[in-house]
Design an enzyme around this catalytic site. Structure first.
Site, PDB file in Angstrom:
ATOM      1  N   GLU A   1      54.183  86.202 -44.716  1.00 11.01           N
ATOM      2  CA  GLU A   1      52.729  86.385 -44.714  1.00 11.01           C
ATOM      3  C   GLU A   1      52.202  86.835 -46.079  1.00 11.01           C
ATOM      4  OE1 GLU A   1      49.411  89.266 -42.486  1.00 11.01           O
ATOM      5  OE2 GLU A   1      51.554  89.459 -42.050  1.00 11.01           O
TER       6      GLU A   1
ATOM      7  N   GLU B   1      47.148  95.275 -50.939  1.00  8.49           N
ATOM      8  CA  GLU B   1      48.322  95.619 -50.150  1.00  8.49           C
ATOM      9  C   GLU B   1      49.624  95.122 -50.764  1.00  8.49           C
ATOM     10  OE1 GLU B   1      47.877  94.952 -45.930  1.00  8.49           O
ATOM     11  OE2 GLU B   1      45.712  95.258 -46.048  1.00  8.49           O
TER      12      GLU B   1
ATOM     13  N   ASP C   1      47.192  85.034 -42.071  1.00  9.49           N
ATOM     14  CA  ASP C   1      46.326  86.042 -41.483  1.00  9.49           C
ATOM     15  C   ASP C   1      44.927  85.830 -42.063  1.00  9.49           C
ATOM     16  OD1 ASP C   1      44.844  88.411 -40.985  1.00  9.49           O
ATOM     17  OD2 ASP C   1      46.685  89.592 -40.827  1.00  9.49           O
TER      18      ASP C   1
ATOM     19  N   HIS D   1      43.334  88.426 -44.494  1.00  8.99           N
ATOM     20  CA  HIS D   1      43.755  88.378 -45.896  1.00  8.99           C
ATOM     21  C   HIS D   1      43.206  87.138 -46.590  1.00  8.99           C
ATOM     22  CE1 HIS D   1      46.340  91.800 -45.271  1.00  8.99           C
ATOM     23  NE2 HIS D   1      46.960  91.182 -44.285  1.00  8.99           N
TER      24      HIS D   1
ATOM     25  N   ARG E   1      38.428  93.493 -39.776  1.00 10.05           N
ATOM     26  CA  ARG E   1      39.522  93.780 -38.854  1.00 10.05           C
ATOM     27  C   ARG E   1      39.028  94.048 -37.436  1.00 10.05           C
ATOM     28  NH1 ARG E   1      44.318  91.569 -39.594  1.00 10.05           N
ATOM     29  NH2 ARG E   1      45.479  92.377 -41.372  1.00 10.05           N
TER      30      ARG E   1
ATOM     31  N   GLU F   1      45.018  90.582 -34.435  1.00 12.58           N
ATOM     32  CA  GLU F   1      45.682  91.750 -35.015  1.00 12.58           C
ATOM     33  C   GLU F   1      44.641  92.705 -35.566  1.00 12.58           C
ATOM     34  OE1 GLU F   1      49.350  92.623 -38.036  1.00 12.58           O
ATOM     35  OE2 GLU F   1      47.581  91.648 -38.889  1.00 12.58           O
TER      36      GLU F   1
END
Length: 280
Positions: free
Chosen positions: A148, A154, A179, A182, A211, A240
């Site tokens: 990922e 991050e 994802d 991101h 998120r 998520e």
């Protein structure tokens, strides 16, 4: 109809047997097809017990690896790389036990670790060397390692689809985990980036741009789903998100405030929105 799943991080960290038994029933009753299980530390939850529970409930499973502090495959001492490989093999074992075809996540460096990568080609060679034995082991167990890309805050190693494709070039048994959170930060055109990953996508995670629940945001979700269809991805969309109390990566993921009226709302509203797109 495309399956939809949800990660237990929406409610709990670390996941344990008691929490999974409670959450899995609710996830099934809400109408999800799959539940996503993080392995923060092997032994937090029992894979065989989980397999029996999910079989009884008719839920599929996906498994995510967790690169907490000290888990590194690049620019790290040999003993750290060896320990990280051992951890990843344990995650593969858990995935095989619960019937997950993938283990997904940033299988290269701990979340939140950033450094100036002066020689990216060399770093990617080191990653392939570090990950190759894990991919080989995973393939022997019928599992794909889905790597990922994370956003620039991050990690500094793999932020985009193109970087992931470069990093994994020639590495058998490795695919991509995308994802949308991101991608919203790093890709100038999410649909086009999905297109460039066609044939290599093994897992997809979704959330709003903050998120929260998918659909409560500015993202062009119909375009994203069309791109996934064109890319040949037919697997689940796994919602998520996190609580602010995540034990492993909440600080790196910068969850400082509630993202919905309740954690349940992230899951349920997201499910209804994604189902409505599937219906359309």
């Amino acid at each position: 109809m495309r399956p939809v799943g949800v990660n237990t991080w929406v409610w709990a960290s670390p996941l344990d047997d008691e929490a999974l038994a409670r959450l899995a029933v609710r996830v099934r009753d809400w109408g999800f097809d799959a539940i996503e299980l993080p392995v923060e530390s092997p032994g937090d939850w029992d894979p065989d017990r989980a397999a029996d529970l999910l079989r009884e409930l008719g839920l599929a499973a996906t498994v995510v690896l967790v690169m907490g502090p000290g888990r590194e495959l690049v620019a790290a001492p040999k003993e750290t790389v060896d320990a990280t490989r051992d951890y990843l093999r344990r995650v593969v074992d858990a995935a095989a036990a619960v019937g997950s075809a993938v283990v997904a996540g940033p299988a290269y460096a701990s979340v939140g670790r950033t450094w100036r990568v002066d020689d990216r080609a060399a770093a990617y060679r080191e990653l392939r060397e570090g990950l190759a034995p894990v991919c080989e082991y995973a393939a022997s167990r019928g599992v794909t390692v889905a790597v990922e890309p994370l956003n620039r805050y991050e990690t500094s190693l793999i932020n985009t689809v193109d970087q992931a494709l470069e990093a994994l070039d020639g590495l058998d048994g490795a695919a991509l985990a995308l994802d949308v959170y991101h991608m919203n930060i790093e890709e100038t055109d999410i649909a086009a980036a999905i297109g460039r990953a066609a044939g290599r996508i093994a897992h997809v995670q979704v959330s709003a741009n903050d998120r929260g629940a998918p659909g409560r945001d500015h993202l062009d979700w119909p375009s994203i789903l069309r791109a996934l269809d064109k890319a040949g991805y037919a697997g689940p969309l796994a919602i998520e998100s996190f609580t602010a109390h995540n034990a492993t990566i909440a600080t790196a993921a910068s969850i400082w405030r509630p993202l919905a009226p309740t954690q349940d709302a992230i899951a349920v509203e997201g499910l209804h929105f994604l189902r409505s797109l599937n219906d359309d």
